[in-house]
Design a protein around this motif. Sequence first.
Motif, PDB file in Angstrom:
ATOM      1  N   ALA A  38     -20.113   8.546 -12.537  1.00  8.76           N
ATOM      2  CA  ALA A  38     -18.673   8.058 -12.248  1.00  8.76           C
ATOM      3  C   ALA A  38     -18.289   8.812 -11.055  1.00  8.76           C
ATOM      4  CB  ALA A  38     -17.971   8.138 -13.531  1.00  8.76           C
ATOM      5  N   LEU A  39     -18.227  10.338 -11.097  1.00 10.13           N
ATOM      6  CA  LEU A  39     -17.895  11.083 -10.033  1.00 10.13           C
ATOM      7  C   LEU A  39     -18.678  10.830  -8.768  1.00 10.13           C
ATOM      8  CD1 LEU A  39     -15.848  13.532  -9.462  1.00 10.13           C
ATOM      9  CD2 LEU A  39     -17.746  15.027 -10.198  1.00 10.13           C
ATOM     10  N   ALA A  40     -19.871  10.715  -8.725  1.00 14.06           N
ATOM     11  CA  ALA A  40     -20.586  10.116  -7.487  1.00 14.06           C
ATOM     12  C   ALA A  40     -20.087   8.798  -6.867  1.00 14.06           C
ATOM     13  CB  ALA A  40     -22.090  10.151  -7.811  1.00 14.06           C
ATOM     14  N   LEU A  41     -19.912   7.971  -7.908  1.00 13.92           N
ATOM     15  CA  LEU A  41     -19.419   6.656  -7.363  1.00 13.92           C
ATOM     16  C   LEU A  41     -17.968   6.807  -6.872  1.00 13.92           C
ATOM     17  CD1 LEU A  41     -19.781   3.592  -7.300  1.00 13.92           C
ATOM     18  CD2 LEU A  41     -18.700   3.302  -9.599  1.00 13.92           C
ATOM     19  N   LEU A  42     -17.017   7.400  -7.605  1.00 20.10           N
ATOM     20  CA  LEU A  42     -15.870   7.658  -6.908  1.00 20.10           C
ATOM     21  C   LEU A  42     -15.749   8.305  -5.641  1.00 20.10           C
ATOM     22  CD1 LEU A  42     -13.668   8.455 -10.076  1.00 20.10           C
ATOM     23  CD2 LEU A  42     -13.681   6.386  -8.985  1.00 20.10           C
ATOM     24  N   ALA A  43     -16.422   9.480  -5.603  1.00 17.91           N
ATOM     25  CA  ALA A  43     -16.599   9.909  -4.153  1.00 17.91           C
ATOM     26  C   ALA A  43     -17.329   9.085  -3.130  1.00 17.91           C
ATOM     27  CB  ALA A  43     -17.612  11.307  -4.328  1.00 17.91           C
ATOM     28  N   THR A  44     -18.044   8.301  -3.491  1.00 15.24           N
ATOM     29  CA  THR A  44     -18.818   7.562  -2.366  1.00 15.24           C
ATOM     30  C   THR A  44     -17.713   6.254  -1.877  1.00 15.24           C
ATOM     31  OG1 THR A  44     -21.100   7.898  -3.145  1.00 15.24           O
ATOM     32  CG2 THR A  44     -20.634   5.948  -1.738  1.00 15.24           C
ATOM     33  N   VAL A  45     -17.221   5.714  -2.921  1.00 14.10           N
ATOM     34  CA  VAL A  45     -15.907   4.758  -2.808  1.00 14.10           C
ATOM     35  C   VAL A  45     -14.903   5.357  -1.901  1.00 14.10           C
ATOM     36  CG1 VAL A  45     -14.356   3.236  -3.659  1.00 14.10           C
ATOM     37  CG2 VAL A  45     -16.518   3.211  -4.548  1.00 14.10           C
ATOM     38  N   GLY A  46     -14.764   6.538  -2.120  1.00 11.80           N
ATOM     39  CA  GLY A  46     -13.589   7.315  -1.124  1.00 11.80           C
ATOM     40  C   GLY A  46     -14.076   7.626  -0.046  1.00 11.80           C
TER      41      GLY A  46
ATOM     42  N   MET B  44     -13.853   6.119   5.938  1.00 17.54           N
ATOM     43  CA  MET B  44     -14.428   5.760   6.867  1.00 17.54           C
ATOM     44  C   MET B  44     -13.731   4.350   7.523  1.00 17.54           C
ATOM     45  SD  MET B  44     -18.479   6.098   6.255  1.00 17.54           S
ATOM     46  CE  MET B  44     -18.875   5.365   7.819  1.00 17.54           C
ATOM     47  N   SER B  45     -13.473   3.562   6.607  1.00 26.77           N
ATOM     48  CA  SER B  45     -12.570   2.420   7.043  1.00 26.77           C
ATOM     49  C   SER B  45     -11.354   2.708   7.654  1.00 26.77           C
ATOM     50  CB  SER B  45     -12.659   1.151   6.016  1.00 26.77           C
ATOM     51  OG  SER B  45     -11.770   1.669   4.875  1.00 26.77           O
ATOM     52  N   SER B  46     -10.482   3.701   6.997  1.00 30.42           N
ATOM     53  CA  SER B  46      -9.150   3.943   7.652  1.00 30.42           C
ATOM     54  C   SER B  46      -9.186   4.665   9.028  1.00 30.42           C
ATOM     55  CB  SER B  46      -8.743   4.781   6.662  1.00 30.42           C
ATOM     56  OG  SER B  46      -8.426   4.418   5.279  1.00 30.42           O
ATOM     57  N   TYR B  47     -10.438   5.504   9.307  1.00 31.93           N
ATOM     58  CA  TYR B  47     -10.819   6.292  10.528  1.00 31.93           C
ATOM     59  C   TYR B  47     -11.575   5.550  11.340  1.00 31.93           C
ATOM     60  CZ  TYR B  47      -8.200  10.355   8.342  1.00 31.93           C
ATOM     61  OH  TYR B  47      -7.508  11.092   7.878  1.00 31.93           O
ATOM     62  N   GLY B  48     -11.779   4.227  11.294  1.00 30.74           N
ATOM     63  CA  GLY B  48     -12.444   3.473  12.059  1.00 30.74           C
ATOM     64  C   GLY B  48     -13.961   3.744  12.104  1.00 30.74           C
ATOM     65  N   GLY B  49     -14.481   4.028  11.095  1.00 33.14           N
ATOM     66  CA  GLY B  49     -16.061   4.349  11.040  1.00 33.14           C
ATOM     67  C   GLY B  49     -16.280   5.923  11.067  1.00 33.14           C
TER      68      GLY B  49
ATOM     69  N   GLY C 231     -30.711   3.625  11.291  1.00 34.73           N
ATOM     70  CA  GLY C 231     -30.940   2.788  12.609  1.00 34.73           C
ATOM     71  C   GLY C 231     -30.383   1.561  12.869  1.00 34.73           C
ATOM     72  N   ALA C 232     -30.558   0.881  11.614  1.00 37.24           N
ATOM     73  CA  ALA C 232     -30.113  -0.721  11.727  1.00 37.24           C
ATOM     74  C   ALA C 232     -28.373  -0.739  11.518  1.00 37.24           C
ATOM     75  CB  ALA C 232     -30.757  -1.370  10.448  1.00 37.24           C
ATOM     76  N   GLY C 233     -27.828   0.118  11.099  1.00 38.18           N
ATOM     77  CA  GLY C 233     -26.592  -0.357  10.890  1.00 38.18           C
ATOM     78  C   GLY C 233     -25.531   1.072  10.973  1.00 38.18           C
ATOM     79  N   GLY C 234     -25.998   1.956  11.144  1.00 36.75           N
ATOM     80  CA  GLY C 234     -25.243   3.479  11.043  1.00 36.75           C
ATOM     81  C   GLY C 234     -24.884   3.878   9.860  1.00 36.75           C
ATOM     82  N   PRO C 235     -24.081   4.764   9.758  1.00 43.41           N
ATOM     83  CA  PRO C 235     -23.897   5.640   8.451  1.00 43.41           C
ATOM     84  C   PRO C 235     -23.209   4.628   7.417  1.00 43.41           C
ATOM     85  CG  PRO C 235     -23.169   7.094  10.111  1.00 43.41           C
ATOM     86  CD  PRO C 235     -23.434   5.583  10.929  1.00 43.41           C
ATOM     87  N   ALA C 236     -22.210   3.964   7.935  1.00 43.06           N
ATOM     88  CA  ALA C 236     -21.482   2.999   7.058  1.00 43.06           C
ATOM     89  C   ALA C 236     -22.641   2.205   6.211  1.00 43.06           C
ATOM     90  CB  ALA C 236     -20.455   2.193   7.562  1.00 43.06           C
ATOM     91  N   CYS C 237     -23.643   1.714   6.752  1.00 43.99           N
ATOM     92  CA  CYS C 237     -24.449   0.871   6.076  1.00 43.99           C
ATOM     93  C   CYS C 237     -25.277   1.709   5.097  1.00 43.99           C
ATOM     94  CB  CYS C 237     -25.454   0.335   7.177  1.00 43.99           C
ATOM     95  SG  CYS C 237     -26.967  -0.518   6.608  1.00 43.99           S
ATOM     96  N   VAL C 238     -25.574   2.915   5.264  1.00 47.14           N
ATOM     97  CA  VAL C 238     -26.358   3.733   4.338  1.00 47.14           C
ATOM     98  C   VAL C 238     -25.319   4.075   3.022  1.00 47.14           C
ATOM     99  CG1 VAL C 238     -27.469   6.062   3.765  1.00 47.14           C
ATOM    100  CG2 VAL C 238     -27.544   5.002   6.253  1.00 47.14           C
ATOM    101  N   PHE C 239     -24.047   4.342   3.537  1.00 52.15           N
ATOM    102  CA  PHE C 239     -23.191   4.751   2.225  1.00 52.15           C
ATOM    103  C   PHE C 239     -22.974   3.356   1.608  1.00 52.15           C
ATOM    104  CE2 PHE C 239     -21.675   8.232   4.635  1.00 52.15           C
ATOM    105  CZ  PHE C 239     -21.806   9.383   3.781  1.00 52.15           C
ATOM    106  N   ALA C 240     -22.954   2.192   2.108  1.00 46.27           N
ATOM    107  CA  ALA C 240     -22.767   0.837   1.376  1.00 46.27           C
ATOM    108  C   ALA C 240     -23.883   0.496   0.586  1.00 46.27           C
ATOM    109  CB  ALA C 240     -22.240  -0.173   2.600  1.00 46.27           C
ATOM    110  N   ALA C 241     -25.075   0.989   0.944  1.00 49.12           N
ATOM    111  CA  ALA C 241     -26.330   0.515   0.378  1.00 49.12           C
ATOM    112  C   ALA C 241     -26.494   1.478  -1.027  1.00 49.12           C
ATOM    113  CB  ALA C 241     -27.788   0.939   1.133  1.00 49.12           C
TER     114      ALA C 241
END
Length: 158
Positions: free
Chosen positions: A61-69, A74-79, A148-158
């Motif tokens: 739960a803590l890891a999930l909350l941290a990753t969502v945070g 990232m979305s607030s600061y433009g990636g 390489g395919a989508g940047g850091p946001a892609c990795v965090f979202a996966a």
Amino acid sequence: YDFSRSAVSFLLPYIVNHETHSPLLVQLVGATSLIFLIAGPCFGILPDRIGRRTVMLMSLALALLATVGILVVMSSYGGIIPMEMLFGYSLVLSLCVVLDHTSRPALIFDVLSAGGAPDLVGAAMALRSALYSLARSVGTQLTGLLLGAGGPACVFAA
């Protein structure tokens, strides 16, 4: 869970290096793993006191909350992830790993012993270790592909 941990352990130093070009800051991200030495003995008692399943669920739960945070930041600061947030995220995930690593082996022993198969504990621990090693190697490779395919946001979202 082990795949995502290996992804993040590869991704965080990459982001710090890419954004700052500072070897010192990259080393500081790696230094967050020192939390294992500090928190391991303290958190090692938690699974015995409050239950292994509870500690593992707290860790997830803590890891999930941290990753969502981090995704929200990232979305607030433009990636872009502010370095302070990145270091905080790294510390939180290190704590989650400590919680998980103090619970999981003991839970395997408890389940097999209660199920009447204590002679399988050694094989189960070996299987756990093999799967952990596989996840660490494959997770790092998948992280490189996703990065390489989508940047850091892609990795965090996966």
